[in-house]
Each structure stands twice: as structure tokens, then as C-alpha cells.
Design a protein around this motif. Structure first.
Motif, PDB file in Angstrom:
ATOM      1  N   LEU A 344     -10.839  -8.611  -5.826  1.00 35.38           N
ATOM      2  CA  LEU A 344     -10.724  -7.405  -6.646  1.00 35.38           C
ATOM      3  C   LEU A 344      -9.473  -6.589  -6.304  1.00 35.38           C
ATOM      4  O   LEU A 344      -9.054  -5.745  -7.095  1.00 35.38           O
ATOM      5  N   LYS A 345      -8.886  -6.848  -5.131  1.00 44.85           N
ATOM      6  CA  LYS A 345      -7.617  -6.185  -4.804  1.00 44.85           C
ATOM      7  C   LYS A 345      -6.500  -6.614  -5.754  1.00 44.85           C
ATOM      8  O   LYS A 345      -5.486  -5.951  -5.875  1.00 44.85           O
ATOM      9  N   GLN A 346      -6.700  -7.737  -6.427  1.00 46.59           N
ATOM     10  CA  GLN A 346      -5.681  -8.260  -7.340  1.00 46.59           C
ATOM     11  C   GLN A 346      -5.806  -7.677  -8.744  1.00 46.59           C
ATOM     12  O   GLN A 346      -5.116  -8.100  -9.668  1.00 46.59           O
ATOM     13  N   VAL A 347      -6.701  -6.702  -8.907  1.00 47.25           N
ATOM     14  CA  VAL A 347      -7.055  -6.262 -10.252  1.00 47.25           C
ATOM     15  C   VAL A 347      -5.856  -5.712 -11.033  1.00 47.25           C
ATOM     16  O   VAL A 347      -5.755  -5.902 -12.251  1.00 47.25           O
ATOM     17  N   PHE A 363      -7.788 -16.186 -16.386  1.00 44.17           N
ATOM     18  CA  PHE A 363      -9.024 -16.960 -16.242  1.00 44.17           C
ATOM     19  C   PHE A 363      -9.135 -17.621 -14.864  1.00 44.17           C
ATOM     20  O   PHE A 363     -10.252 -17.897 -14.400  1.00 44.17           O
ATOM     21  N   GLN A 364      -8.010 -17.871 -14.205  1.00 41.42           N
ATOM     22  CA  GLN A 364      -8.084 -18.358 -12.828  1.00 41.42           C
ATOM     23  C   GLN A 364      -8.729 -17.302 -11.931  1.00 41.42           C
ATOM     24  O   GLN A 364      -9.618 -17.594 -11.138  1.00 41.42           O
ATOM     25  N   TRP A 365      -8.275 -16.057 -12.075  1.00 40.56           N
ATOM     26  CA  TRP A 365      -8.870 -14.948 -11.320  1.00 40.56           C
ATOM     27  C   TRP A 365     -10.313 -14.738 -11.741  1.00 40.56           C
ATOM     28  O   TRP A 365     -11.202 -14.523 -10.897  1.00 40.56           O
ATOM     29  N   PHE A 366     -10.586 -14.793 -13.041  1.00 36.65           N
ATOM     30  CA  PHE A 366     -11.939 -14.623 -13.585  1.00 36.65           C
ATOM     31  C   PHE A 366     -12.897 -15.623 -12.942  1.00 36.65           C
ATOM     32  O   PHE A 366     -13.986 -15.266 -12.474  1.00 36.65           O
TER      33      PHE A 366
END
Length: 560
Positions: A344-347, A363-366
Motif C-alpha cells: 500500500l506504500k506504492q499507492v 493490475f500487477q499491483w492489484f
């Protein structure tokens, strides 16, 4: 992309140099010409100039006087003096005032072109990346910029307007160079791309380098730079005492002149970031200065505009917009918590990917986020946090791009914003993915529609005004875009440069008139927007292999 102005009180010299520089193709040029210093001054008041080639001895406003006015408006402009006089006093005064070169008219075209290339090269080398980064390292050691940043962010994020005397006290305390009782022009920026595996410190260092570039080009202004997320920054701009910003009739700052200067320099800032720092940035500027009490609302306008973009959504320079209020991010730490926190730090970066239509990255992060909590008890706090973080991102995009009632019902909203609407975690994740797919599809279609509409609008205007001046500045005013960005975007969409399209359109109209009308060739020249019959004839022959008269006679014979 350079703007060049040619100034001389002898029309034959101006027209000859105009044609000479029309043949330069390895530098993207917009060329302006003026037959007096007064006429030139009117042009440079409206348009940023990079290089000026001017005679020294001219009636009303001499070249030396014009030089001072140009430098006061556009400090980075290179001045090349072209004169028939070799008097040393002229040279001395010109050099003392910062002239880039001094050429005698008898020295010929090669010398003039060489001086132009020398000036263009010096512009590209003006900023040294290593020095900028070294300066940034020194600034990072100081606490004052951090205090300035926090206070300015407080000003625009606070719901309560701070009283004038408190704001004045804080500005003095934190050595903020802006005037607390004067309106402020706002620019928001976004770094569109980072180097792979770049550390947070390196990113902060590069943002400081962006700050230094901004301060270099906007040195005529009071300026505060604030980096407010991993890839976003803001510029707070006010006129300072070094420039002639006053509208003396109104007795106040000429806001149009300030906006013109800032808008002109944004392209230089963007180009320098690309050339020296190897990062692309997008910029959005407010249409006019606003009072500090309204700065928060203006901030949201620019955030929304920056999120919408055009073309590929990168390296844009746009004006005015709206954006929803920013939301706080909450994270936890241990086991699943630790992994979720890391994701979530990458939000902020993911939000940028969502704005730019980067589906694969989003979608990779998702998938990473939803998999981290997939094996926890159904709808436990970790799954709730993951779900609503994603849902909020999607809701922000929905608000930005706008779904109408037929596309987005109350039931859709319930399914998105209420995790209990779903019977399982898998069903909830599937709904988020379906919503994201729809948003990416709509955003892409909207971007294509808007860019297609832009091209049609520009093409229609060109065809309707072929007999008039069609400079990049004029077209950019019709499109409400920065001239350089419009030029890049048009070529990106169509594969053809604007100047090429205009020339082709004029040639097609000229050929039609030569075939089907009895207009004189000099009249056709005017009807198709060419400067002189000689210039028209030269370009027409280059384009068709025939002079206009030969073309007309050939088609008359064919008709017989």
C-alpha cells in the motif's frame, strides 16, 4: 522547439532571412519577422523568444534598445546582431548587454546560420545536470525547505483560512520568499516516469534538481517549490521587482503578462528535465493568480486537469481543471500486515499508473495486494483495508472521467463501496477487477475521442484560414494548449508535423485555384497565405517540379 524572430527595417533582408531559415530542418523552428523594433516588441510581448536576429540601426526603437526589452521579458533569449556598421562602439554596447553574436551583413548567409546554430547549442547547454544535482544535495541538508513545504501544504490543505497577520508571521519565520498578502499563480507538476529500482533518496534528489531547473527559468519571479508526493510537485509563483510586470493604466500587476511568461518557461522546464535529468514531467498551470484563501480550491482544479491529460498522458502542459480532495492512506505493520503495508506504500505510484492508463502496472499491483490478504479470514480488517484502498482509487477515477447515470447506477456504487455486498473475498475482488477494466476502457476511449476531436478542430481551422497567418502560437490559442505540446501531440497522433500539414493544405488549395480559376498567380499567392510570389513560386516548384505558371499551362493543355 525554438522561437526565432528576425528584425530589420529593410524588408528585403527580413524576407530573405525568413526564407533562409525556412530551409533549416534539423531544428524545429517557429519563425517570426518584424520590419521595425516597435513591431518586434509587440510580438515578443505575446510570445516567448529563444533567439532574435536584429539590425542595430533602426528608426523609433534601435536594436540595442530592443535588446534590453527582450532580455527583460525573456532573459534566456540569445540576441544576434546583424548590421552594416562595423563601428566598435556598437559591438562594445551589444556585447556589454549580453549579445550572443555580432555579424556584419556583408559576411553572408553562412556566417548568419553558423551564429544561429551556436546560439541554439548554447541554449541546450545552459543548465549543467551535475551542478544541479550537487546544488540539490546541499539543499537537502538544510531543514528550512522542509519547514517551508509543510507550511505551504498546510495553507492549501487546511479547511480554515489563516488570518493575514498569522500568514505574514509564518512567511517571515520560514523565510518564504512569497508575499503573504498578494495573489499567487499555481503550477502543479508530475514526474511521469522514474528510473527502474530508483531509491526514495534518489527520487527526492531528482525532485530537488527539478526545483533548481524551475528556479533557473523563473528567476524573474518570486517562487516556492513543494514536492508533495513521490512524483508530484507544486510551484507557487508571484511577480518580483526585477521585471516590468505593471499595468500602469490599471495600477496593478499585469496578470496576462505574468501568465504568458510562466507558460513560456514551462516548456523550457519540461525540456530540461527530459534532457538533463532523463525524466519526463507533466505540468498544469492556473489561468490567473488567486488569493491564498482560494489556493486550496485552485490546487484541486489543477489536480483534476493533470489527471485527465491528452495523448499518451505524458509530458503534457495544460491549463486549469478540477480534482477531488486528496485522501489519507493508513497502513499497519507485522506478518500479513507487513506485506500489505509494503504494497500500500506504492499507492501514489499506482494512482499515477491508473491516471495514465497503464493497465499492466496497475493490475500487477492489484494482484499483489489482493493475494497478500486472500488467505485471511473472510472480510477481516486486512481484507477491508486492501479492498477499500483499491475501491477509493477506482472511485477517484470514476469522479475524474465521469460516468453518466446510464453507465453507473446506485447499485454499481453499492457494489464498489460496500464489501458486505459480496458473499466472498473472491467475488469482491472480481467486482473490483471488472470495475477497473471498465474504467481503463472508458478512459482510453475518452482519450482517443478527445485527441481525434482536437485534430479535427485544428485541421478545420487551418483549412478555413489558409490565407491568414497560421503560426503555432495562434493554433495553440485555439486549442488552449502550450504551443510546443500541441506540436508534439499533433505529430504523435497524425504522424505529420503541423507545418507540413499547413504547407500541404496550402499547396492543394493553390493547385485547385490554378486549375479551376483565372486568378492571377500573385492573387493565388495571397489566397493561400504565402509571404511573397517569389517564395510561393520557389516552394511550389519544389513541391510539384513545376512553376505555378507551368502547372496552369499543363492543365489547360490537358483540358483541351
Amino acid at each position: 522547439m525554438l522561437n526565432l524572430i528576425i528584425v530589420d527595417d529593410e524588408p528585403i533582408i527580413v524576407d530573405g532571412l525568413y526564407e533562409l531559415f525556412q530551409d533549416i530542418h534539423d531544428v524545429e523552428l517557429t519563425i517570426y519577422k518584424a520590419y521595425s523594433g516597435v513591431e518586434a516588441l509587440e510580438i515578443i510581448r505575446r510570445t516567448k523568444m529563444d533567439i532574435a536576429i536584429t539590425d542595430i540601426e533602426m528608426p523609433e526603437l534601435s536594436g540595442l534598445e530592443l535588446q534590453k526589452r527582450i532580455v527583460s521579458l525573456w532573459p534566456t533569449c540569445r540576441i544576434i546582431f546583424l548590421t552594416g556598421y562595423s563601428d566598435f562602439s556598437y559591438v562594445q554596447n551589444a556585447v556589454r548587454n549580453g549579445a550572443a553574436d555580432f555579424i556584419l551583413k556583408m559576411e553572408g548567409d553562412e556566417k548568419i546560420v553558423a551564429a544561429f546554430y551556436k546560439a541554439a547549442h548554447s541554449i541546450s547547454l545552459e543548465l549543467d545536470a551535475e551542478k544541479l544535482l550537487e546544488k540539490a544535495k546541499r539543499q537537502m541538508q538544510k531543514a528550512l525547505p522542509a519547514l517551508q513545504k509543510e507550511y505551504l501544504l498546510h495553507l492549501i490543505e487546511s479547511d480554515v483560512s489563516e488570518k493575514d497577520h498569522v500568514r505574514s508571521q509564518r512567511f517571515a519565520e520560514f523565510a518564504i520568499s512569497l508575499m503573504p498578502d498578494q495573489p499567487v499563480l499555481m503550477v502543479l507538476g508530475r514526474v511521469d516516469n522514474w528510473f527502474v529500482d530508483m531509491s526514495g533518496t534518489d527520487k527526492a534528489l531528482l525532485l530537488y534538481a527539478v526545483q533548481n531547473i524551475s528556479e533557473e527559468y523563473l528567476s524573474r519571479c518570486r517562487l516556492a517549490f513543494v514536492a508533495y508526493s513521490v512524483n508530484k510537485f507544486a510551484l507557487f509563483i508571484q511577480p518580483d521587482e526585477t521585471g516590468d510586470w505593471q499595468d500602469y493604466e490599471a495600477g496593478q500587476v499585469n496578470e496576462d503578462q505574468l501568465l504568458m511568461f510562466v507558460s513560456g518557461m514551462l516548456d523550457n522546464i519540461q525540456s530540461s528535465c527530459k534532457g538533463y535529468l532523463k525524466v519526463s514531467v507533466s505540468l498544469a498551470v492556473s489561468q490567473q493568480p488567486v488569493e491564498w484563501a482560494a489556493a486550496g480550491r485552485q490546487w484541486l482544479e489543477l489536480e483534476r486537469l493533470l489527471g485527465r491529460g491528452l495523448g499518451l498522458g505524458k509530458e503534457v502542459i495544460l491549463t486549469e481543471g478540477r480534482e477531488p480532495l486528496p485522501e489519507e492512506r493508513v497502513s499497519h505493520v507485522t506478518g500479513t500486515e507487513q506485506n500489505l503495508y509494503r504494497m500500500l506504500k506504492q499507492v501514489d505510484r499506482v494512482e499515477a499508473a491508473l491516471e495514465n492508463g497503464q493497465q499492466e502496472r496497475f493490475f500487477q499491483w492489484f494482484d499483489d495486494v489482493t493475494q497478500v490478504v486472500a488467505f485471511e479470514a473472510t472480510f477481516n480488517p486486512f481484507q477491508n483495508e486492501a479492498y477499500y484502498t483499491i475501491a477509493q482509487l477506482l472511485l477517484k477515477l470514476i469522479n475524474r472521467i465521469g460516468f453518466n447515470t446510464g453507465q453507473w447506477t446506485a447499485e454499481h456504487l453499492d457494489r464498489l463501496m460496500n464489501i458486505r455486498f459480496h458473499s466472498s473475498w473472491q467475488e469482491a475482488v472480481a467486482n473490483l477487477r471488472e470495475t477497473a477494466d471498465l474504467l481503463f476502457e472508458k478512459k482510453q476511449q475518452e482519450r482517443l475521442d478527445r485527441t481525434d476531436e482536437l485534430v479535427l478542430k485544428i485541421n478545420r481551422f487551418i483549412h478555413e484560414h489558409l490565407d491568414e497567418e497560421l503560426s503555432l502560437n495562434r493554433l495553440s490559442e485555439k486549442a488552449y494548449m502550450n504551443p510546443s505540446y500541441l506540436s508534439r501531440l499533433y505529430k504523435q497522433i497524425t504522424g505529420v508535423g503541423l507545418s507540413e500539414f499547413i504547407l500541404e493544405a496550402r499547396m492543394e488549395k493553390a493547385k485547385g485555384l490554378l486549375k479551376l480559376s483565372r486568378h492571377k498567380i500573385q492573387d493565388i499567392c495571397k489566397m493561400t497565405g504565402f509571404e511573397t510570389p517569389a517564395y510561393f513560386t520557389r516552394l511550389f516548384k519544389k513541391h510539384t517540379g513545376l512553376t505555378p505558371q507551368e502547372f496552369r499551362e499543363l492543365h489547360m493543355e490537358s483540358a483541351l
